[in-house]
Every structure is written in C-alpha cells, then in structure tokens.
Scaffold this active site. Structure first.
Site, PDB file in Angstrom:
ATOM      1  N   LYS A 222      45.030 -15.675  69.074  1.00  0.00           N
ATOM      2  CA  LYS A 222      45.619 -14.757  70.058  1.00  0.00           C
ATOM      3  C   LYS A 222      44.529 -13.966  70.764  1.00  0.00           C
ATOM      4  O   LYS A 222      43.545 -13.548  70.157  1.00  0.00           O
ATOM      5  CB  LYS A 222      46.564 -13.787  69.353  1.00  0.00           C
TER       6      LYS A 222
ATOM      7  N   ARG B 261      49.648   3.563  62.507  1.00  0.00           N
ATOM      8  CA  ARG B 261      50.919   3.220  61.853  1.00  0.00           C
ATOM      9  C   ARG B 261      50.997   3.857  60.454  1.00  0.00           C
ATOM     10  O   ARG B 261      52.036   4.362  60.048  1.00  0.00           O
ATOM     11  CB  ARG B 261      51.082   1.708  61.732  1.00  0.00           C
TER      12      ARG B 261
ATOM     13  N   SER C 276      56.592  -6.806  71.970  1.00  0.00           N
ATOM     14  CA  SER C 276      57.597  -5.749  72.127  1.00  0.00           C
ATOM     15  C   SER C 276      57.039  -4.570  72.919  1.00  0.00           C
ATOM     16  O   SER C 276      57.806  -3.862  73.589  1.00  0.00           O
ATOM     17  CB  SER C 276      58.160  -5.308  70.779  1.00  0.00           C
TER      18      SER C 276
ATOM     19  N   ARG D  59      55.306  -4.131  66.461  1.00  0.00           N
ATOM     20  CA  ARG D  59      56.018  -2.898  66.129  1.00  0.00           C
ATOM     21  C   ARG D  59      57.509  -3.121  65.890  1.00  0.00           C
ATOM     22  O   ARG D  59      58.080  -2.616  64.925  1.00  0.00           O
ATOM     23  CB  ARG D  59      55.805  -1.853  67.235  1.00  0.00           C
TER      24      ARG D  59
ATOM     25  N   GLY E  24      56.066  -1.517  72.590  1.00  0.00           N
ATOM     26  CA  GLY E  24      56.489  -0.122  72.542  1.00  0.00           C
ATOM     27  C   GLY E  24      57.972   0.083  72.819  1.00  0.00           C
ATOM     28  O   GLY E  24      58.464   1.210  72.772  1.00  0.00           O
TER      29      GLY E  24
ATOM     30  N   LYS F 159      43.909 -13.220  65.417  1.00  0.00           N
ATOM     31  CA  LYS F 159      43.515 -12.492  66.639  1.00  0.00           C
ATOM     32  C   LYS F 159      42.002 -12.673  66.801  1.00  0.00           C
ATOM     33  O   LYS F 159      41.238 -12.388  65.877  1.00  0.00           O
ATOM     34  CB  LYS F 159      43.819 -11.005  66.472  1.00  0.00           C
TER      35      LYS F 159
ATOM     36  N   LYS G  51      52.417 -15.276  75.741  1.00  0.00           N
ATOM     37  CA  LYS G  51      52.924 -14.049  75.095  1.00  0.00           C
ATOM     38  C   LYS G  51      52.889 -12.921  76.109  1.00  0.00           C
ATOM     39  O   LYS G  51      51.923 -12.156  76.181  1.00  0.00           O
ATOM     40  CB  LYS G  51      52.073 -13.725  73.869  1.00  0.00           C
TER      41      LYS G  51
ATOM     42  N   THR H 262      44.397   0.660  64.960  1.00  0.00           N
ATOM     43  CA  THR H 262      45.848   0.612  65.216  1.00  0.00           C
ATOM     44  C   THR H 262      46.638   0.781  63.917  1.00  0.00           C
ATOM     45  O   THR H 262      47.613   1.540  63.867  1.00  0.00           O
ATOM     46  CB  THR H 262      46.234  -0.711  65.912  1.00  0.00           C
TER      47      THR H 262
ATOM     48  N   GLU I 269      47.997 -13.987  75.971  1.00  0.00           N
ATOM     49  CA  GLU I 269      48.741 -12.721  76.068  1.00  0.00           C
ATOM     50  C   GLU I 269      48.239 -11.809  77.185  1.00  0.00           C
ATOM     51  O   GLU I 269      47.312 -11.017  76.978  1.00  0.00           O
ATOM     52  CB  GLU I 269      48.671 -11.974  74.726  1.00  0.00           C
TER      53      GLU I 269
ATOM     54  N   SER J 152      57.379 -12.394  69.582  1.00  0.00           N
ATOM     55  CA  SER J 152      56.171 -12.271  68.774  1.00  0.00           C
ATOM     56  C   SER J 152      55.908 -10.783  68.647  1.00  0.00           C
ATOM     57  O   SER J 152      54.970 -10.244  69.210  1.00  0.00           O
ATOM     58  CB  SER J 152      54.986 -12.972  69.442  1.00  0.00           C
TER      59      SER J 152
END
Ligand code: 13P
Length: 334
Positions: free
Chosen positions: A153, A50, A278, A311, A280, A114, A236, A46, A194, A308
């Site tokens: 998480k 970015r 968020s 991005r 996306g 995580k 989450k 990931t 989550e 939380s």
C-alpha cells in the site's frame, strides 16, 4: 553479446508472465465477494493517537498485543480478505512464536504491507504534501515478499483548501504512485493504489467530486504512462463526501451517486476492484455509504466495491480492548 541479451529477455518474459498471473490473482482475491480489507498499518505516531484515546502506552509490546488480538480474532477470514501491516508488525510474532503473516495465512487472509514513508511537506507548495519512500523500494519489496507480503500500500494525500490542491501537487503524487506500482508489479506484489482526497475542511460535496475526479484522472494517466497492468492493481480511494466541517452533510444516496459518477469518468474498467478508505467518517456513515453504493450500483459497474477501513473497522475493537488482557475476547467480538 546479442545472444546473451536474447536469453535474458526471454527469461524475463517467462518470469513476467508468471508475475502477471500472480498479481492479478491477488488483486481479485483482495476484492472477493462479501469481504473487505483490514487496514492495520498505522505508523508509530498514528497508533500513538489511537492508544492515547484509550489511555494505553505506546510501547512495542502493547502494539504487538493489540495487533495480535486483531489477527487472531476467530473467524476473521470470513469477512476479511487481506490485512495491511506496518514494517514493525510484519516482523512480529504471537505469544506462541508464530509470525503474524503466517497467522493471517492460516486465517485465509492475504498479508499486505504499507511501503510508503509518509506524506511530507511538498517544497514550494505551502500546505501540500508529497508521499516519500521510493528510494530503496525495490530492495524493501524483495524483503517484504520474503516475509510473506503479497500486496503493498502507498497512500498519497491531497488536501482541499484555499487555492489547493494545485495540479503540480496532484501530478507529483500521481507520478510517485505510478512508480511505486511499477516496482510492486516487477516484484510480483499487487499494488494497492491509494490517492486520498482528505475530507478535512468545510467544502461542499461538489468540491470533493471535482477534486477527486481530477485526482483520479491524473493518477490513471500516470499509471498508463508507466505501463502498469491495471488488472493487477486495487484502487483505494476516498468516497466523494462533504467536508467534515461542512454544515451541509450529504446523505448516503448522494454520496453513492456522486462517487460512482466520479469513478465512471476516471477509473479504467480493467481494475478489478475498489476498496474504500474510511478517512475519518464515522463507522456508521462509512458502512451506510458503501451499502448504498452496492445496493444501487452492484452489477452496473465493472468493479467490485468493498472496504479497506482502518478507523471504521477498529474503533469498536480498540475501545472494547482498552489495553486489558481480560478484554481480548470482547474486543475480538467487536
Ligand atoms: P482509514 O479507513 O482510517 O482512513 O484508514 C485507511 C488507510 O489505510 C489509510 O491509509
């Protein structure tokens, strides 16, 4: 033999009480007023995406430099209650040799980790995924705790599409979330739970409402079945939004209304707080939608509502940094 068992039991219950207090305290601190959680736990693949957007090579040193920039931003602790780290990141140090979790603590920010190993194809269920990572999790949590993690998480992914999600997929993911949460609470680590219903697709906001409601209902059923202390978790979830390719995009008012309607039906009032991903959304939409929820419903719902974001918090900083040492200050300000 009986005596032996009794002494083990009583020791566990004293330890248990202490753990309960600790995980509840962490959960409350994570959703403290006026603060949110920074998700900076991107996996290598990931973060590669970015970095590609800004033309930065995905090396361990560049990842360290970028994450150092984030956590050393002056005054970050005024706005950020906790930060979610990745396995590599929790072991990294600043240029001066200070471990990242220590830097966070000095900023008044709770270190998190995580612990899932990603969403993998769910056998026999095309286009659906199951999040893996339960095997060996008890031992990994012990190590993360010793490295300073106070919360964890685990992200489950539910996809909306033709004939999906199936109930089998939601149930499998919800059960895994509950088993993860149980192991966390046993270890004195607060589970950030989550279940993400993806916004990919051209579906309506009503479809997102239906799927998110079903998902959260099943998640809370599984959490209850596995005896999770709901006062010692933070949820989450996704917001209830229109599919990202839907021509009909609901505005903040509708997003706020349907998201809260969904939670009122599914989320236990014992849960201290909800911190949204968020997922996306643009930085602006994610902010406007959350503001609207707090403007309209603060004080009327039993949970704190905060963010939380990954991005939506990092986009501007990443762009300002652009991989250049000279841009660190500008990136931290962003
Ligand atoms: P986004 O806010 O970018 O969706 O990331 C949050 C997160 O932690 C996803 O697991």
């Amino acid at each position: 033999m009986l005596l032996f068992q009794k002494s083990i039991l009583s020791r566990e219950s004293v330890g248990g009480m202490h753990m309960t207090k600790e995980i509840r305290k962490t959960a409350q601190a994570m959703v403290a007023d006026g603060k949110g959680i920074l998700a900076m736990d991107e996996s290598h693949s990931t973060i590669e995406k970015r970095f590609k957007e800004i033309g930065v090579e995905n090396t361990e040193e560049n990842r360290r430099k970028y994450r150092q920039l984030l956590i050393t931003a002056p005054g970050l602790g005024k706005f950020i209650s906790g930060a979610i780290l990745f396995d590599e990141t929790i072991r990294q140090k600043t240029n001066d040799g200070i471990p990242f979790p220590k830097v966070l603590e000095q900023q008044g920010i709770i270190p998190g980790i995580k612990v899932d190993k990603g969403a993998k194809p769910l056998s026999l269920f095309p286009n659906e995924t199951i999040t893996e990572g339960l095997d060996g999790l008890r031992e990994r949590l012990q190590e993360y705790r010793s490295l300073g993690a106070k919360f964890a998480k685990w992200r489950a992914v539910i996809t909306i599409g033709k004939d999906i999600p199936t109930k089998a997929c939601i149930k499998a993911n919800a059960h895994a979330l509950a088993r993860y949460a149980a192991l966390c609470q046993e270890a004195g680590i607060t589970p950030f739970v989550e279940p993400e219903v993806l916004m990919d697709g051209s579906h309506s906001i009503e479809t997102c409402l239906e799927v998110t409601t079903q998902t959260l209902a099943i998640v809370f059923k599984e959490l209850k079945a596995l005896k999770i202390d709901l006062k010692g978790i933070v949820l989450k979830p996704n917001m209830v939004v229109s599919g990202i390719s839907s021509p009909d995009q609901a505005g903040p008012e509708k997003v706020a209304e349907l998201t809260i309607k969904c939670f009122k039906e599914t989320v236990s009032p014992k849960v201290p707080g909800i911190a949204f991903l968020s997922g996306g959304q643009s930085d602006e939409s994610a902010t406007l939608n959350l503001n609207e929820m707090n403007r309209k419903f603060k004080g009327q719902v039993p949970w704190k509502l905060t963010f939380s974001y990954g991005r939506a918090l990092q986009r501007a900083a990443l762009k300002a940094w652009n991989g250049g040492d000279a841009n660190i200050k500008a990136a931290q300000e962003a």
